[in-house]
Design a protein around this motif. Structure first.
Motif, PDB file in Angstrom:
ATOM      1  N   LEU A 223       1.966  -2.492  32.214  1.00  0.00           N
ATOM      2  CA  LEU A 223       1.114  -3.642  32.447  1.00  0.00           C
ATOM      3  C   LEU A 223       1.345  -4.639  31.326  1.00  0.00           C
TER       4      LEU A 223
ATOM      5  N   PRO B  69       4.162 -12.913  26.539  1.00  0.00           N
ATOM      6  CA  PRO B  69       3.445 -11.635  26.603  1.00  0.00           C
ATOM      7  C   PRO B  69       2.494 -11.482  25.411  1.00  0.00           C
ATOM      8  N   ARG B  70       1.237 -11.118  25.692  1.00  0.00           N
ATOM      9  CA  ARG B  70       0.241 -10.938  24.630  1.00  0.00           C
ATOM     10  C   ARG B  70      -0.237  -9.496  24.539  1.00  0.00           C
ATOM     11  N   LEU B  71      -0.151  -8.742  25.639  1.00  0.00           N
ATOM     12  CA  LEU B  71      -0.590  -7.349  25.672  1.00  0.00           C
ATOM     13  C   LEU B  71       0.361  -6.577  26.562  1.00  0.00           C
ATOM     14  N   ARG B  72       0.740  -5.409  26.094  1.00  0.00           N
ATOM     15  CA  ARG B  72       1.632  -4.557  26.860  1.00  0.00           C
ATOM     16  C   ARG B  72       1.086  -3.134  26.800  1.00  0.00           C
TER      17      ARG B  72
ATOM     18  N   VAL C 272       0.216  -8.452  30.029  1.00  0.00           N
ATOM     19  CA  VAL C 272      -0.680  -9.591  30.165  1.00  0.00           C
ATOM     20  C   VAL C 272      -0.063 -10.746  29.395  1.00  0.00           C
ATOM     21  N   LYS C 273       0.108 -11.879  30.097  1.00  0.00           N
ATOM     22  CA  LYS C 273       0.736 -13.052  29.482  1.00  0.00           C
ATOM     23  C   LYS C 273      -0.281 -14.177  29.356  1.00  0.00           C
ATOM     24  N   ASP C 274      -0.064 -15.064  28.387  1.00  0.00           N
ATOM     25  CA  ASP C 274      -0.943 -16.227  28.244  1.00  0.00           C
ATOM     26  C   ASP C 274      -0.494 -17.310  29.230  1.00  0.00           C
ATOM     27  N   LYS C 275      -1.142 -18.462  29.182  1.00  0.00           N
ATOM     28  CA  LYS C 275      -0.840 -19.523  30.142  1.00  0.00           C
ATOM     29  C   LYS C 275       0.573 -20.074  29.998  1.00  0.00           C
TER      30      LYS C 275
END
Length: 100
Positions: A55, A64-67, A57-60
């Motif tokens: 999974l 990628p900010r969270l993996r 999570v990317k910012d706008k």
């Protein structure tokens, strides 16, 4: 029929009609509730499920900010990245530091 008996009979009929209306409304509400439970419960047989290998999570901007995922050996990990995509916090189970 004398007058007092006719009045009491009319009052009794009126009470019975009110009770009948209440029972009718109660039965319809109960049937509606059971129908609603059956309709919504039918979806619970196979609840939605999300299976992913990783999974991200990317910012706008798409950085990628969270993996979150598992490494090659099956050990779970979580990586938090800065605004530039650089590793900031790495956490996992297993040996060694995880590469991002």
């Amino acid at each position: 029929m004398n007058e007092p008996n006719a009045v009491s009979l009319a009052e009794r009929v009126e009470r019975l009609e009110k009770a009948n209306r209440r029972w009718r409304v109660l039965c319809l509400a109960t049937l509606g509730g059971v129908g609603l439970l059956l309709a919504t419960g039918a979806n619970r047989v196979n609840p939605p499920r999300l299976d992913v290998q990783e999974l991200v999570v990317k910012d706008k901007n798409g950085t990628p900010r969270l993996r979150i995922g598992t490494d090659g050996e099956g050990n779970p990990y979580m990586n938090l990245m800065t605004k530039k995509g650089l590793p900031r916090f790495n956490m996992g189970l297993g040996g060694g530091l995880l590469a991002t």
